[in-house]
Design an enzyme around this catalytic site. Structure first.
Site, PDB file in Angstrom:
ATOM      1  N   LYS A 270       0.854  -1.194   0.000  1.00 32.18           N
ATOM      2  CA  LYS A 270       0.000   0.000   0.000  1.00 32.18           C
ATOM      3  C   LYS A 270       0.877   1.227   0.000  1.00 32.18           C
ATOM      4  O   LYS A 270       2.005   1.184   0.513  1.00 32.18           O
ATOM      5  CB  LYS A 270      -0.875   0.031   1.255  1.00 32.18           C
ATOM      6  CG  LYS A 270      -2.096   0.897   1.105  1.00 32.18           C
ATOM      7  CD  LYS A 270      -3.180   0.162   0.358  1.00 32.18           C
ATOM      8  CE  LYS A 270      -4.350   1.068   0.016  1.00 32.18           C
ATOM      9  NZ  LYS A 270      -5.495   0.260  -0.442  1.00 32.18           N
TER      10      LYS A 270
ATOM     11  N   GLY B  30      -5.118   2.778  -7.732  1.00 35.16           N
ATOM     12  CA  GLY B  30      -5.797   3.867  -7.030  1.00 35.16           C
ATOM     13  C   GLY B  30      -6.351   3.445  -5.682  1.00 35.16           C
ATOM     14  O   GLY B  30      -6.320   2.273  -5.307  1.00 35.16           O
ATOM     15  N   ASP B  31      -6.811   4.403  -4.961  1.00 34.85           N
ATOM     16  CA  ASP B  31      -7.523   4.228  -3.685  1.00 34.85           C
ATOM     17  C   ASP B  31      -8.199   5.585  -3.433  1.00 34.85           C
ATOM     18  O   ASP B  31      -8.380   6.349  -4.390  1.00 34.85           O
ATOM     19  CB  ASP B  31      -6.525   3.841  -2.573  1.00 34.85           C
ATOM     20  CG  ASP B  31      -7.206   3.325  -1.306  1.00 34.85           C
ATOM     21  OD1 ASP B  31      -7.516   2.128  -1.259  1.00 34.85           O
ATOM     22  OD2 ASP B  31      -7.448   4.115  -0.371  1.00 34.85           O
TER      23      ASP B  31
HETATM   24  O1  2IT Z   1      -7.987  -1.388  -1.196  1.00 34.15           O
HETATM   25  C1  2IT Z   1      -7.835  -1.909  -2.322  1.00 34.15           C
HETATM   26  O2  2IT Z   1      -7.946  -3.125  -2.505  1.00 34.15           O
HETATM   27  C2  2IT Z   1      -7.531  -1.020  -3.449  1.00 34.15           C
HETATM   28  N1  2IT Z   1      -7.443   0.184  -3.261  1.00 34.15           N
HETATM   29  C3  2IT Z   1      -7.306  -1.579  -4.825  1.00 34.15           C
HETATM   30  C4  2IT Z   1      -5.886  -1.981  -4.988  1.00 34.15           C
HETATM   31  C5  2IT Z   1      -5.497  -2.384  -6.383  1.00 34.15           C
HETATM   32  O3  2IT Z   1      -4.319  -2.732  -6.541  1.00 34.15           O
HETATM   33  O4  2IT Z   1      -6.321  -2.391  -7.293  1.00 34.15           O
END
Ligand code: 2IT
Length: 449
Positions: free
Chosen positions: A126, A165-166
Site C-alpha cells: 500500500k 488507485g484508492d
Molecule cells: O484497497 C484496495 O484493494 C484497493 N485500493 C485496490 C488496490 C489495487 O491494486 O487495485
C-alpha cells in the site's frame, strides 16, 4: 485464547504503540486465526506470525511540489511493501490528509490477505501521501503526481510492485503517475500500475469493480441465507468510486440504495439512488473536488440532507459502509442492530472499530468483512496485469464474468474455511483463515523469508 497469538499481539502493542490502526487490524486478524494456530504448532517454532506482522520493506519519502501560485509544498510519501510470498506487491495509493504510517501499514497488512483471497498471484502493499487533493487544480494534481512518482519509480515495476488507485487516486492520477514513470524509465511497461485509462492498457470494469464485486458478494450471502436482493433497502456511506459501483449494481439487481454521505453529513433519498442520472451525478460530485454530500440533495428534490449526521441512523435491510476506516463505532453499531437489519457488509477497508464489529456479530447479523467484500477491485487489477502481460484486452463480458466467478469463490472459500474450523457461518474469521493459509504455506515453502 492461544498464548502464542496473545504474545505476538502484545509485542505489536509495545513496539508499534503509536500505530493504532495497525494494532487494530493485527488484533482482529490474529485472534480469528486461533483454530489454525492451535492446529499448527510449527508456526510458532518458525515465528510465522512475527514475520507476517513485519512489512518486508517500508519506504518513506519527501514529495516537493509547487501550487498554481508558485508556492512550494512538502508532503510525505509512503510505500509499504508488506508481503511478496505469493506475487509482486500489489495495492493502491491513497491521497488523503489522514494518511500516516499506521494507516499505510494497516492497509498493507489487510491487502496481503485480501489479495490471497482473490486466488490471483499478488502480494500485499500500500502507498500514499498526506496530500489533500480536494480543491486542487488539474495542474496541481499533475505536478503532485509527477513529484510523487519521481521518487516512487525506483521502488516499483511490473514484476516488483504494482500500485493502483484508492481514496483520492483515480484514473486521472494513475494516468499522470504512469506518464512520469514511463518518462523516467524509458520503457513502455504498462503493467507497472493498474486502474489506467482504456487507451493505454486499463481494463474495462476496473472503475466499477470494487462496488460490483461487493454486490456480487452480498448476493452470495443472501442466497446462502435463502433470501433475495430484490426489494431490499441499503444504507451506504460515501459517494466516491466504491459507493458509485454499489449503487449501480444494487439498482440493477432490484435493490434500493437510499443514502449517500460525505464529511458534511448524509442524504436520504426514499426513491432510491437508482437512475443513471443519479449515478452520473455521483461522478460529478467526486470530480468537482467539493467533497460535499449536500450537493446531491440540492440537485435531486426527492432527497433530504442531514447536516453533521451519519447515515446509520436510517432504517434499512442491509448496511454497507463505503467510505473509510473506523467510520462505524459503537453508537452507530447500536442503531444498526436496533433497526432489525440482518446484514452488515463492510465495503471500505476496516470501516468498523473492533468493539463495534464484535457487537454486531454477537447480535447475530451476518457480517461480510471488507477484505473479502471489496476484493473485486484488486481482483480486476490482477486481471488488468494479466491483460498487460498478454498484450491483449478482454471484453466487458469476459472481465465481468471473471469478477463474478472470483467473488462467488471468495464467499465459498471463506464459508468453507470457517465451517472446517467449527466456527459455523462466520465470514469474518473464514476470510482471515482462507487468506492466511495460502500466504503461510508459501512463506514456509520459501524458507526463512
Ligand atoms: O484497497 C484496495 O484493494 C484497493 N485500493 C485496490 C488496490 C489495487 O491494486 O487495485
Amino acid at each position: 485464547m492461544n498464548a502464542y497469538i496473545e504474545e505476538v499481539i502484545e509485542k505489536v502493542r509495545k513496539k508499534d504503540s503509536h500505530e493504532p490502526e495497525f494494532i487494530q487490524t493485527v488484533e482482529e486478524v490474529l485472534r480469528s486465526l486461533e483454530p489454525v494456530i492451535d492446529k499448527h504448532p510449527e508456526y510458532q517454532k518458525m515465528s510465522l506470525l512475527e514475520r507476517m506482522i513485519e512489512p518486508e520493506r517500508v519506504i518513506e519519502f519527501r514529495v516537493t511540489w509547487a501550487d498554481d501560485n508558485g508556492k512550494t509544498h512538502v508532503n510525505r510519501g509512503y510505500r509499504v511493501q508488506f508481503n511478496s510470498a505469493i506475487g509482486p506487491y500489489k495495492g493502491g495509493i491513497r491521497f488523503a490528509t489522514h494518511v500516516n504510517l499506521s494507516v499505510m501499514k494497516f492497509l498493507g497488512f489487510e491487502q496481503t490477505f485480501k489479495n490471497s483471497l482473490t486466488s490471483l498471484p499478488m502480494g500485499g502493499g500500500k502507498g500514499g501521501s498526506d496530500f489533500d487533493p480536494n480543491g486542487r487544480s488539474d495542474g496541481e494534481i499533475m505536478r503532485f503526481c509527477q513529484a510523487f512518482m519521481t521518487e516512487l519509480y525506483r521502488h516499483i515495476g511490473p514484476n516488483t510492485d504494482v500500485p493502483a488507485g484508492d481514496i483520492g487516486v483515480g484514473a486521472r492520477e494513475v494516468g499522470y503517475m504512469f506518464g512520469q514513470y514511463k518518462r523516467i524509465r524509458g520503457n513502455y511497461e504498462n503493467g507497472v500500475l493498474t486502474g489506467k485509462g482504456r487507451s493505454f492498457g486499463g481494463s474495462v470494469i476496473r472503475p466499477e469493480a470494487t462496488g460490483f464485486g461487493a454486490v456480487y458478494y452480498l448476493n452470495e450471502v443472501l442466497k446462502h441465507q435463502k433470501d433475495t436482493i430484490k426489494g431490499k433497502t441499503i444504507v451506504i456511506s460515501g459517494f466516491g468510486n466504491v459507493a458509485w459501483g454499489v449503487a449501480q449494481k444494487a439498482s440493477e439487481l432490484g435493490a434500493k440504495v437510499v443514502t449517500l454521505a460525505g464529511p458534511d453529513g448524509y442524504c436520504y433519498d426514499p426513491e432510491g439512488i437508482s437512475t443513471k442520472e443519479k449515478h452520473d451525478y455521483m461522478v460529478e460530485m467526486r470530480i468537482s473536488g467539493r467533497n460535499r454530500a449536500q450537493d446531491y440533495a440540492d440537485r435531486f428534490p426527492s432527497a433530504k440532507f442531514f447536516p453533521g449526521k451519519k447515515p446509520w441512523e436510517q432504517k434499512a435491510d442491509i448496511y454497507m459502509p463505503c467510505a473509510f476506516q473506523n467510520e462505524v463505532g459503537m453508537a452507530d453499531a447500536e442503531s444498526i442492530v436496533a433497526s432489525g437489519a440482518k446484514y452488515y457488509i463492510e465495503v471500505a477497508n476496516m470501516p468498523t472499530t473492533n468493539e463495534a464489529l464484535y457487537y454486531i456479530m454477537n447480535k447475530g447479523l451476518v457480517v461480510g468483512p471488507s477484505k473479502a467484500v471489496n476484493a473485486g477491485g484488486v481482483a480486476v487489477s490482477g486481471l488488468e496485469m494479466s491483460q498487460n502481460s498478454l498484450r491483449l484486452s478482454w471484453s466487458e463480458q469476459e472481465v465481468d464474468e471473471r469478477l463474478l466467478t472470483i467473488m462467488v469463490n471468495i464467499h465459498k472459500e471463506s464459508a468453507k474455511a470457517a465451517e472446517e474450523c467449527g466456527l459455523g457461518y462466520n465470514l469474518v474469521a473464514g476470510a482471515n483463515i482462507a487468506g492466511f493459509k495460502k500466504v503461510a504455506d508459501a512463506m514456509i515453502a520459501q524458507g526463512l523469508v
